[in-house]
Every structure is written in structure tokens, then in C-alpha cells.
Design a protein around this motif. Structure first.
Motif, PDB file in Angstrom:
ATOM      1  N   LYS A  38       0.837  -1.207   0.000  1.00 39.92           N
ATOM      2  CA  LYS A  38       0.000   0.000   0.000  1.00 39.92           C
ATOM      3  C   LYS A  38       0.873   1.260   0.000  1.00 39.92           C
ATOM      4  CE  LYS A  38      -4.350   1.435   2.115  1.00 39.92           C
ATOM      5  NZ  LYS A  38      -5.352   0.968   1.150  1.00 39.92           N
ATOM      6  N   VAL A  39       1.925   1.217   0.819  1.00 36.43           N
ATOM      7  CA  VAL A  39       2.828   2.369   0.921  1.00 36.43           C
ATOM      8  C   VAL A  39       3.593   2.569  -0.391  1.00 36.43           C
ATOM      9  CG1 VAL A  39       4.935   3.215   2.033  1.00 36.43           C
ATOM     10  CG2 VAL A  39       3.118   2.168   3.412  1.00 36.43           C
ATOM     11  N   VAL A  40       4.251   1.488  -0.857  1.00 37.45           N
ATOM     12  CA  VAL A  40       5.184   1.626  -1.982  1.00 37.45           C
ATOM     13  C   VAL A  40       4.446   1.875  -3.298  1.00 37.45           C
ATOM     14  CG1 VAL A  40       6.942   0.423  -3.348  1.00 37.45           C
ATOM     15  CG2 VAL A  40       6.923   0.206  -0.846  1.00 37.45           C
ATOM     16  N   PHE A  41       3.422   1.078  -3.548  1.00 34.30           N
ATOM     17  CA  PHE A  41       2.779   1.150  -4.865  1.00 34.30           C
ATOM     18  C   PHE A  41       1.655   2.182  -4.915  1.00 34.30           C
ATOM     19  CE2 PHE A  41       4.241  -3.396  -4.566  1.00 34.30           C
ATOM     20  CZ  PHE A  41       5.388  -3.193  -5.318  1.00 34.30           C
ATOM     21  N   GLU A  42       0.909   2.327  -3.805  1.00 40.12           N
ATOM     22  CA  GLU A  42      -0.205   3.277  -3.833  1.00 40.12           C
ATOM     23  C   GLU A  42       0.209   4.664  -3.366  1.00 40.12           C
ATOM     24  OE1 GLU A  42      -3.903   1.934  -2.059  1.00 40.12           O
ATOM     25  OE2 GLU A  42      -3.562  -0.101  -2.806  1.00 40.12           O
ATOM     26  N   ARG A  43       0.733   4.737  -2.138  1.00 40.92           N
ATOM     27  CA  ARG A  43       1.002   6.075  -1.606  1.00 40.92           C
ATOM     28  C   ARG A  43       2.215   6.718  -2.268  1.00 40.92           C
ATOM     29  NH1 ARG A  43       0.297   8.209   4.600  1.00 40.92           N
ATOM     30  NH2 ARG A  43      -1.879   7.873   4.096  1.00 40.92           N
ATOM     31  N   LEU A  44       3.313   5.947  -2.407  1.00 36.24           N
ATOM     32  CA  LEU A  44       4.523   6.536  -2.987  1.00 36.24           C
ATOM     33  C   LEU A  44       4.551   6.414  -4.515  1.00 36.24           C
ATOM     34  CD1 LEU A  44       7.158   5.309  -0.344  1.00 36.24           C
ATOM     35  CD2 LEU A  44       5.945   7.499  -0.421  1.00 36.24           C
ATOM     36  N   GLY A  45       3.734   5.553  -5.071  1.00 36.64           N
ATOM     37  CA  GLY A  45       3.597   5.465  -6.526  1.00 36.64           C
ATOM     38  C   GLY A  45       4.761   4.822  -7.261  1.00 36.64           C
TER      39      GLY A  45
END
Lengths: 348, 348
Positions: free
Chosen positions: B200-207
Motif C-alpha cells: 500500500k505504501v510503496v505502490f499506492e502512496r509513494l507510486g
């Protein structure tokens, strides 16, 4: 970055509380399955098991892993989650029974997209009750919540069984001889195989719902009842025969049907089977007609009414048949073993 | 009905040929994992195992089931399928190692929506190679194609392990004493926990994408490399210490982190840990910043750089540390055990 809303583990779709709740609900059922072989209680890192306490010291271990297949989808449609756990346990017991093994312990795995404590505890309780009824321990397991991998409401259920067999009672196909008789034990419905095809036929092609009562099934039985009938377990009627050495080989009729499962023990022999020797239950006739499938295909997908096949000495066929009938099994004289190439042939 | 197009099993989404092809591709890797304990060959009903041939007669069995979690999703995104099998084996080995057990055999389960023989054989080969490298046998397994339950391209991977421990070497928490030291062994990345949050952090929030090389990770390492680093196995460095009786207890730091896993062995003691005693690797710092998560939450979700914790006698701390360093481990003196209530406390 400090001003961003913090992400909690729950926000990522993983709810540890729900996991704990599911386990807590199932705990008493799990403990009820414990046998003298179990060391310790629910919830340690790995399950501990003492073979000596079960009289299995010096025996070979027999292990198997399996799932329930898309019978799970029917369970989900019907909202009935406790029977598939029992299915899985009884399937796994049969799988190692064919090598002569007595089951010792079982472990379950539930993978799910969003953990519903009620559903998961029903699944685990079903496993635990299946274990308790057949004298094996539910020694441990794992529940994994994996948002993204499974859709909401979807889940998979996997089982792992370990049993033991005295080396001299191991059934490995080496005792198969021409002239041995084939005894078939009736199945209770589809057991756990052929559900992808059955669902396509019943729900898509024929357009039934789980609560309908098709005329083809007598008009009294719902689709859910017919398709969720528990996988029959053959442990109790067969263990006495195994201990007396009266079974030369056995095949559990699962995916691949009679045509693919019997050859796994035949070696250089053929199994000659008279298909008129047992009544194909209405459920299978209905599915075959609905699918308009070839008979040859049907015997490779469905068990067609036979859940287990025993290879026995002709001199003992009648007494074994009588013993199994007395134990409540429906027994059929399917045919015999002849020299051959390791395939099933139909006696016409 | 006779005029309808027949439905074949393949039409229902189940391809038995693909299943056979996947197994055939993995067979040599499976055979390469066979130990003297294995009786028979690949493909019988249940896997047969002879404890006596492994010197495990009379030992307690230790069994565990686990999955890889949504590390699978990262593997899928990166198109790399052989490392998660190894992850699973090494995770399972550590899980029973903490009770003092040596692994004997492993079974795998692959559930999938549509069976891609290449992906499935990579998954199984990864398991087989992990087994072969650590001296346990891949004794059997199951591959299930379940259209509808898993989306196309989605799959789950589950492992079951059985090991053995001489009764007198069993670690069950009863040897924990105040004053014992806590030694931490470095992890290699996330191991197999915390992936739902990390994704969630790497792919969604940080893109980020899997092939990106984030500056926070030094600019040389791709996201895929960082997130797919194999779960470190501690069997070989720790087995000699276990056999000498030099480890009082151990905790494998998996889901729940240090905060939830250490209490499983503490009993009526607390673990006092100095968080400055080891360097939290950049990967964890990056994830925590990206998620803006509380530190207390992070130590419950991620291993934060520590994969295994040993409880040892203070008089032996230095020699054990030296032995583990010589074996190639990164070892940290985390703190000590004191009387308490079974929780982890931070030394400030």
C-alpha cells in the motif's frame, strides 16, 4: 511527510483482532480433537506430536496435502461453511487410508481476502469436528488475510494430514494379482471433485439456484444439500480389514474418477469393471444430461457413485462384502483384476 | 438435451494436462530434495517417510502450516515466481526451529484460477530447491485449479512442514530465566510479513513500480529486489547451538513483529530491548516514513531488521555471538530478560 495520515495495518486490510476472534471461537472444538499424541495446547509455534503415545513408534509416516476445490464456491453460495471443513478432513483421511495408514493429525490453512470471524471459525470448527469424529488431532493451522489476492468473501481451505502405517501393512500396489476382485464402496455425492463442471452445469446451463429442488433429484432435495453432501470417510469400516491384511490394494476415487485413480495402484494389471454392477445415482445422471457430456468423460470427472475401490482375494470377497454391509456401507462387486497394461477396461 | 454442445472438463476451466505438465517440469527438482527418509517416488497417493532412516525415531514431531502472504502479489507484479517457494520453505523451517526441531519434510499447495504450467512449476521448483538446500524432502503436494475462486493469474502458495526434536532438546519456554540475554539475528528485508501494508505504501502512496530504484534504498536496488529478498533461514547456524543446549528459547519474528512474537516464549518474564542496539535497515525507515506510521505500530507489523531472537545464558553470550558471527550472521545484543508479565519493554 509527518502531516500525512498514518496508515495502520487495518487500513491495509489486515485485521489481527478478527483473526484472534476466529481462533478463539474455534478453540474448544480444536481442543476436543486432541488425542494423547498431542503435546501442549492450542497456539504454540508448531504443533507437537508424540508418536509413541499413539502406538505409532517405528511406523512409516504417510503425509498428504489437499484442498476442497470449488465445492467451496457452493458452500459460499449456500452460506454453509462448517461442512467443507469436514469434507477436507474426510478426504485427507481416505487419501492416506489407501496406503494402509491410520490418521494421526491434521493441519488446516484458510486463505481469505477479508477475514470474517464467523466464516473462518465455521471452517476451522468443521475441520476440528471431522478430526474429533475420526480420532485424529487438529494439531495446528494458519489463517491468512490477503486483501487483493482473494476477493472479498472468497477463501480457500487447505488441509494437511499425517498418519502412520506399520511397515508390513503398507499398501503400495505390490500385492496386486490377476484374479483379485474389485469391490466398490458407494460415495455420498460428488465428494470433493468435479465441482467446476457441476457448477457450470447446474448454475449456468440449467439455471438452478442453491435453494431449488430439482425434479431430477426427486423434488425433495435442494441443490445445496445435493452438492454439499459430505465426502464419505471409509476409515472405520476399512481399518479392521487392513489390520487383518485382507485388502491387497485400494484406490480413493477423487479427481480423475475411476479411470485415473485405479491405475495408480494397478501396475501391470488391468481393472475390468462392469458398469451395470452399481446404480449411478440420479445426481450424476442429471449432471451428465445437463452437460451433454460423453460417458467416457463423466467417468474421468465424477466418481459416478463409487468413492473407494478395494482389491481383494476372491476367496474372501463374500466375507469382506458381508462385513462392510454390516458396517453400513453400500458395497458393489465391480469386476476383477486381469493381466494387462495398467488401465481400466469396461466389461460389456 | 442430446443436441446441446457437450461441456468438457476443460470448458469448465480445469486443465488436467496443464497440471501434469507443471508437475513434470518440477519433478527433477523434487527428486533432488529426496533424503534417505523418503520411501518411494513422486506421485503416489500420500508421501511416505521413514523416521528411523533419519535418526528421528523416538523424537517428538513438530508440525507447522504457513503461507507467504501477499509477498505473492509482489512476485506476480515482478513476474518472479521461484523465490517465493524458497521463502515459504525457509519461513517454515524457522517456525519449527524455535522449538528446537530439525526439519524432515515439506509439502506444498498451490491454488490458482487458471493453471499456468510455467508459473506453477517455478513455484514448486522454488520449494524443492529450498528443501534441497536445507536437507529436507519435498514429500508431496497438491495443485488445484479453481476457476472463479482465484482470479486469472492469481494464486496462493501454502506450505506444511514436519520436523523432529529429541524430547530433551525441546524448547517450550520452560527454560527462560531472568538475567538471560537477548541476541538478535539480522533479517533480510521483510521476510514474509507486512506485505499488505508495504504494498500500500510503496505502490499506492509513494507510486513506485517494481522496477524503480528508490533513492531511499540507495538508488541501486529495485523495489522488486528489496521486497522479494528471500526469508532468511537460521537452521544451519543455530542447529549446533541447539544440540549443545546453549539456547534457552527462541522467537521467530514474523507477523506481529518483536512485540507479538517474543511474548509467545516469555511466560512470566519481560524482554527488555534497547532499540538502538541494531541498525533499522533503510527499507524499514522508508516504509515507516511513507506510511507515516507510529513507531509502536511498525514494531508490530515489520521485523524492523531482526529475524530471530535467542535467549541465552549471560556467561555464554560472547561465545555464542562469536560462533554466529563466524557462521556469517549479523548478531546484535538486544537486551535482557527480567521478571515481569510476559511483554516486550523498550530500554530507553
Amino acid at each position: 511527510m509527518g502531516k500525512q495520515t498514518p496508515i495502520q495495518y487495518k487500513d491495509a486490510g489486515v485485521n489481527i483482532d478478527a483473526q484472534n476472534e476466529a481462533l478463539a471461537r474455534a478453540k474448544s472444538a480444536i481442543r476436543a480433537s486432541f488425542t494423547p499424541g498431542v503435546v501442549g495446547d492450542v497456539g504454540s509455534f508448531g504443533g507437537l506430536f508424540d508418536l509413541a503415545a499413539m502406538g505409532s513408534q517405528g511406523h512409516l509416516l504417510v503425509a498428504s496435502a489437499d484442498g476442497v476445490g470449488t465445492k467451496l464456491e457452493v458452500a459460499k453460495m449456500a452460506g454453509i461453511h462448517h461442512t467443507v471443513g469436514r469434507d477436507l478432513v474426510q478426504h485427507c483421511i481416505n487419501d492416506i487410508l489407501v496406503q494402509g495408514a491410520r490418521p494421526l493429525f491434521f493441519m488446516d490453512y484458510v486463505g481469505t481476502g477479508r477475514l470474517n470471524p464467523e466464516v473462518v471459525s465455521d471452517l476451522i470448527r468443521g475441520c476440528a469436528e471431522g478430526c474429533a469424529d475420526h480420532g485424529l488431532a487438529l494439531l495446528g493451522g494458519e489463517t491468512a488475510e490477503m486483501p487483493g489476492l482473494y476477493a472479498d468473501g472468497d477463501f480457500d481451505l487447505v488441509g494437511f494430514i499425517v498418519g502412520s502405517v506399520p511397515r508390513e501393512q503398507l499398501l503400495d500396489g505390490s500385492r496386486v494379482r490377476p484374479g483379485q476382485r474389485l469391490l466398490g464402496l458407494a460415495s455420498d455425492g460428488l465428494h470433493t471433485n468435479g465441482y467446476s463442471l457441476a457448477r457450470k452445469v447446474v448454475f449456468e446451463r440449467l439455471g438452478f439456484g442453491v435453494h431449488d429442488k430439482p425434479a431430477a433429484l426427486g423434488g425433495e432435495t435442494t441443490v445445496a444439500e445435493a452438492l454439499l453432501a459430505p465426502h464419505r470417510c471409509y476409515l472405520e469400516p476399512l481399518m479392521p480389514l487392513l489390520q487383518k491384511g485382507q485388502i491387497a490394494a485400494m484406490a480413493h476415487i477423487t479427481g480423475g474418477g475411476l479411470l485415473d485413480n485405479l491405475p495408480r495402484v494397478l501396475g501391470e494389471h488391468d481393472a475390468w469393471i462392469d458398469r451395470s454392477s452399481w446404480p449411478v445415482p440420479p445426481l450424476f445422471q442429471w449432471l451428465c444430461e445437463g452437460a451433454a457430456i460423453e460417458v467416457s468423460e463423466a467417468y474421468r470427472v465424477f466418481n459416478m457413485g463409487i468413492g473407494m475401490v478395494l482389491l481383494v482375494d476372491p476367496a474372501q470377497e463374500a466375507s469382506i462384502e458381508a462385513e462392510l454391509l454390516a458396517a453400513g456401507e453400500r458395497v458393489y462387486r465391480l469386476g476383477e483384476v486381469r493381466s494387462g497394461t495398467g488401465v481400466v477396461r469396461w466389461l460389456e
